[in-house]
Design an enzyme around this catalytic site. Sequence first.
Site, PDB file in Angstrom:
ATOM      1  CG  ASP A 379       1.208   6.204   0.025  1.00 26.52           C
ATOM      2  OD1 ASP A 379       1.402   5.555  -1.024  1.00 26.52           O
ATOM      3  OD2 ASP A 379       0.574   5.749   0.989  1.00 26.52           O
ATOM      4  CD  GLU A 382       0.725   5.056  -6.867  1.00 26.67           C
ATOM      5  OE1 GLU A 382      -0.227   5.776  -6.522  1.00 26.67           O
ATOM      6  OE2 GLU A 382       1.545   4.570  -6.089  1.00 26.67           O
ATOM      7  CG  ASP A 455      -0.826  -0.416  -0.122  1.00 28.60           C
ATOM      8  OD1 ASP A 455       0.150   0.058   0.484  1.00 28.60           O
ATOM      9  OD2 ASP A 455      -1.751   0.282  -0.565  1.00 28.60           O
TER      10      ASP A 455
END
Lengths: 774, 373
Positions: A379, A382, A455
């Site tokens: 996770d 980015e 999300d």
Amino acid sequence: MSDSAYFKGPTYHFEVANEDKKLDCSLSFYKGGIYRFLCQNEDSLVFNDVVQELDSDVFIMTNVDDVETRITAEGSVFRVTYDPFTIIADGYVINGNDLLDGGDSTALNILFDNEQGFYGFPEHADSYKLRKTVNDDPYRLFNLDVFEYDVRSVFPLYGAIPFVMSRENGKIRGFFYNNPSEMFLDVSDKDIYFYSEAGVVDLFGYIGPSYKKVQEQHHTVVGTPKMPRMNVLGYHQCRWNYKDDADSRFVVGQFEKYGLPFDFLWLDIEHTNDKRYFTWDLNKFPDPQKLVSDINDLGREVVIIADPHIKDDKGYHVFKAFDEANAWIRDNQDQPFKGHCWPGASRWPDFVERSVRDIWADLVIEYSKEYGIKSIWNDMNENSVFNGPEVSHPRDAKHINGRQHKELHNVMGFYHTMATIDGLKRLNPDERPFVLTRSFYGGTSAQGVAVWTGDNTADWDHLAFSIPMLLSLQTASQYMSGADVGGFFGNPDGELFARWMELGSWQPFFRGHAHLDTKRREPWSFGDEVLELVKKQVLQRYKFMPFWYTVFYESERHHFPPMNPMFVLDNFSDDVEDQYLVGDKVLVAPILHSGSSQRDVTLPAGRWYDLQNSRLAFDLKKTKKVVAHAPLGTIPVFQRGGTIIPFTTEKRRSVTKMIENNYSLSLLVAPNALGNAEGSVFVDDGSSYAYETLDDGAAYFTILLDGDAIEIQQEGVILEEKVLSHILIMDYPCIKEFEIDGVISSNIVCDTTKKSVLINVDTPITTMTIKLRK
Amino acid sequence: MHLSFYVVFITLACVVTGTIVRGIEPKHEDLYSQDEFHCLDGSGSFSRSVINNGYCSCNDCSDEPGTSAGIQFFCEEYPLGGRYIHSMFVDDGICDCCDGSDEALGVCPNTCNVELRTRLSDIQERISDVRKGLIAKEDLLLRAQAIKTTKEKELLEKQTRKAIAQKAVEALNSEKEELEAERKLVTEEEEGKEEDIQRVQDKIDSVEKYVSNEESELERIKNEIAEITTFLNIDFGVENVFMPLYDTEISTTTQYKYVINPFREAFQKEKHNNHGSTSLGKFSADQSDATTWSFINGQKCWGGPDRSLRVSLICGTHTEIVMADEESMCVYVMDVKTPAVCSTEQLSELEAQLGFYREAYEKNLNYDYAEDL
């Protein structure tokens, strides 16, 4: 043709220049309808790490004059003109007007002869068919950790695949603008315009002309999406966070108690010792090995999270491993880049480097071996930097290879998962690894990595937008993908939760997840009534598991996405975004509005069978909008007439248990008006690589109903006999007996109300003919 | 030696007593032995051959009682009385029924006897707890009675004192009025003297002081009466069984110290710091009942709801928190054992169960499998 232009094999080299700028350009042709238009100057980055070895054994014919160079490759004609510079292809023109503009930035315009529909270019929470952006903001690709993202937006999200598909009357083409820097896309009726912050013009063109062909061409370039282990197609139960050992066991116990199947229990960041990944909080999880092995004993797995931010702590073994190798992303002063994330002060390994990925892979191996973990969740890759510009690294941060971060921003996740996959593969070379990532690029799917849409929020809009978001991912070849069921932020009520479970159970990656601040929302949290409705959906997912698995096998074999827009059907070409197909045999039309118990469904001509009660629902002469009734706990799902899909009648705790107990196969036959149908089923051990060559443990069966006989053809070898248990033929006259290899049986049940015939075959599946006798 | 003999013996016994159709309750045997099978939910009729053929034909899958294609499977579990398990547990290599009937013959050992003994000792333990709890409850009830009598007596006393104080105030006030009239007269007298006025004024001042004292005494008594009345109006359950818990503190000493003040408020405290205390909610009579206490509107959570606590009351020998958990963010649940909820009904129910298992145990001891052969 300019003086410097020349041909070398099937590649045409030429220069595009003005007083300020000079670009070395090339137009190369590859086997299978692929070309690459590349324009670079000396120090710009060509992102070749995603590009597979391409077959340039292509014969081209050339014709050069003062005005243009004419190239014919595999039947397609391309004309390169110099004043102005263009590449004229069949049906469109690549316009190089802006090639020499700007400093580091690049731009390219593709202008079509006719109006097109454009698709792909994830990740955005927007419609599947890309909107016209001419008088508005362009679509942007810049991987970011977006808090509570809005739908109907061109704002960038977590991942970037700069792939666009164009569609015009059934003629389909593809364009992959391979550039990992920040990118924008402008869309109008007849043209698309790519521009990026840095890097090079690197356009892969796919001539199509079909949806499948464009997929295949794109796979030739970035790699074919890998099919997951079979259990990955089961239900996943996640939450930020299952607090401790007791809580984790409680959740597993509830699934047991209610007879709900599921395959994976997920542990989010709180399971670690203060967000030091690859460690456990031993106060909460005193004996992780025991927890993992107890869950494994019930045929289920544990997934743990491992994010790329490393807690700045000299005593932490992961920090030490990277620090000793000086493996960090740097700031513009060439010092290790420091920022804040979940653990507080953190640093980020530079996974662009092979040697740094190796360190991570070694950590994965060491950890997975110690705790018996086979599946990892990446996770925040980015990368998310809480105190950075737009919650990421500054653009002038530096990579070990000397490149500025802005040149590589969109491939941080791509490299992170590459390292994780590498570790898991080295640990278990004979087993397909499972990794989920939030950030991705073209080719992530070919690593065998799944993505989810990040999300999202517990509201009806986000439920509905899971469809176009996933379709965009599918079209861009990110096949294993899903949206958090229930919505990550906020609290769904029982109705929204049940509807979301219905829809999630018919999407590829099926995982329930929730934010730390939300109320508990496991399937039993909304009372017995919702539990029963939801359980029905989950059981249906497992019932059709052989179908899902076959769809994924075929996605790799036939380059056909598991989840598709309606227009992939021969007799349908409209853009419909609130219904879709699984493979091309099953149509899903979920209820997407609060308080509704019916909806309009657009059905192309032909027969459509209701999958929930196994009977003919509609027989249409032409495309028609019909009304489907679906009270809470049911979802309109139709099998297309003329198809056969596999399922199993045996219920199990999990896919792993299905496999362990050698689940039997059954077939659901939906004849077309002529009484014919065709389908297939894939069988293997659920996890090995045998499927790649179809020998030693993997087999693919094609099945054909031809009036009064069912023909089964086997390709490949299965090691353990697989029982073909039942065949249910819907809308079929009652028969008295059936014959296999001269053996006649009358073990048949005719259902006169449903007009179906149930044949108790109970024979190992192999190449055979089943004759049906009236 | 003895034990292994026992296991074999039970396994055989079960095979012999098992029903003809796998996975059904013995009482349903008739329904499954006709030529035509009628789905138990009436959703259809089929030839007998659909029973346990691995395909669910009825809406309720009652045609698949003994395969994993069904919904539920009946474990006979002789002599425990039997129960249903999920069909997905049938033939999956994991032993769910203690008689092993959910798996193929020989896969699972018969553990019903072990199970029986465990259940027997569990029930015996629970019965002993309930009995002790009932004795402790008697004590609670006596204490409740005593507290109630004391409080009522106190109330009466206070009311008497209130009446006396009220009378005193009235008397002083009328005395004050008389003095004020006298002062008026003295002041108006032409030949009035300063010292006469001062004398009356002094008397007035002193009476006013008495009035003020008496009035504050009256106020205090009224407050005390209100407090006692509020207390007596709280629903402390049948015979005020919870009344003695009112002034107590039920608490844990785990990582977080949880404190319940029954019928008032609950808190979370730092273990080593008595200053830091967070309200988990105030007692809500509306959302509570005979076996549940609800505390609501506690301190608001950052990014979450107001804290709240739901306490389940279970019969026990003394009052204590036996489980505390934050179910989801700032939503707390606790189990509290207390004699106050022990009941004789519960005791008789447990004793009935004990009787059943004892009988089963006897049966098992006297069981001679040879008779069945």
